[in-house]
Design an enzyme around this catalytic site. Structure first.
Site, PDB file in Angstrom:
ATOM      1  N   LYS A  96      19.220  12.737  86.439  1.00  0.00           N
ATOM      2  CA  LYS A  96      17.811  13.050  86.251  1.00  0.00           C
ATOM      3  C   LYS A  96      17.866  14.442  85.641  1.00  0.00           C
ATOM      4  CE  LYS A  96      14.332  15.488  88.114  1.00  0.00           C
ATOM      5  NZ  LYS A  96      14.293  16.701  88.583  1.00  0.00           N
ATOM      6  N   ASP A 116      12.015  11.059  88.099  1.00  0.00           N
ATOM      7  CA  ASP A 116      11.789  11.922  89.415  1.00  0.00           C
ATOM      8  C   ASP A 116      11.184  10.931  90.224  1.00  0.00           C
ATOM      9  OD1 ASP A 116       9.440  12.240  88.069  1.00  0.00           O
ATOM     10  OD2 ASP A 116       9.148  13.976  89.370  1.00  0.00           O
TER      11      ASP A 116
END
Length: 214
Positions: free
Chosen positions: A124, A142
């Site tokens: 991420k 996220d």
DNA sequence: ATCCCGAGGG
DNA sequence: CCCTCTGGAT
């Protein structure tokens, strides 16, 4: 988990996002590639407001890996104690800074593999840096994007990898690069976890969630 | 699957 | 009180 929305619906959704905000930006304060990496690493399970509050003073004295090493782990902890998970984050930032100095000439690498090899930098965080700094249409999933992807059907999936694929496979190519910020800002301010503000939502008429909860 | 972990909101 | 916040490493 809502069903995947069809292509024309997605095209209309992102046409509206683009119309309202042609150049969406993230809200994590940073001054260079290094402070971006650190800010994103610090933002895990924390609000960007809280991270910005801590990094305001921190980046004045440590905006390069060399300066961060000079500050040291204990010094860093004093700055980020107000952020969650601060012990792990401090350790990772110091280690990561040492690696940047020793292996990358103090610069931030531009490949996903190199970024992800840094401690505290997972897929991420690497995707955020690739997208924001290197201009790669990488899709960082996220907590907001995972939630609204499944809630709205824009990019549903059982885990973050599936959501990332749903974005790449279904969102029209011309919107790929900015999709990350449009989705995250929508999730943060409108399609919130607890009390989604459906009456203020730009895509209310296209969303399968609202009609069930009215 | 579990741990890490403070601030802010409801 | 409980939940959430631009997750990552074990």
């Amino acid at each position: 988990m809502a069903a995947q929305l069809d292509y024309l619906t997605l095209k209309e959704i992102f046409r509206r996002f683009h119309e309202v905000e042609p150049e969406p930006k993230g809200e994590l304060d940073h001054t260079n590639a290094y402070t971006l990496v650190v800010a994103v690493a610090l933002s895990a399970q924390a609000t960007d407001v809280g991270v910005n509050k801590a990094t305001k003073a921190l980046f004045k004295i440590a905006d390069t890996p060399e300066k961060m090493l000079a500050l040291g782990e204990e010094g860093l902890i004093e700055h980020i104690k107000t952020i969650g998970l601060y012990r792990n984050k401090a350790k990772n930032v110091i280690k990561l800074s040492r690696i940047l100095v020793e292996q990358y000439g103090g610069e931030v690498p531009s490949s996903r593999a190199a970024l992800q090899s840094l401690p505290g930098v997972g897929r991420k965080t690497a995707n955020v840096v690739l997208n924001m700094w290197w201009g790669v249409p990488a899709q960082a999933v996220d907590t907001h994007i995972f939630r609204i992807g499944n809630r709205t059907g824009i990019c549903p999936g059982k885990d973050v990898d599936a959501v990332e694929r749903a974005i790449e496979d279904n969102i029209p190519a011309e919107y790929q690069h900015h999709a990350h910020h449009w989705l995250i800002l929508h999730g943060r301010y409108v399609c919130k976890a607890r009390k989604p503000n459906c009456p203020a939502c730009l895509i209310r008429d296209l969303c399968p969630f609202d009609e069930k909860t009215l």
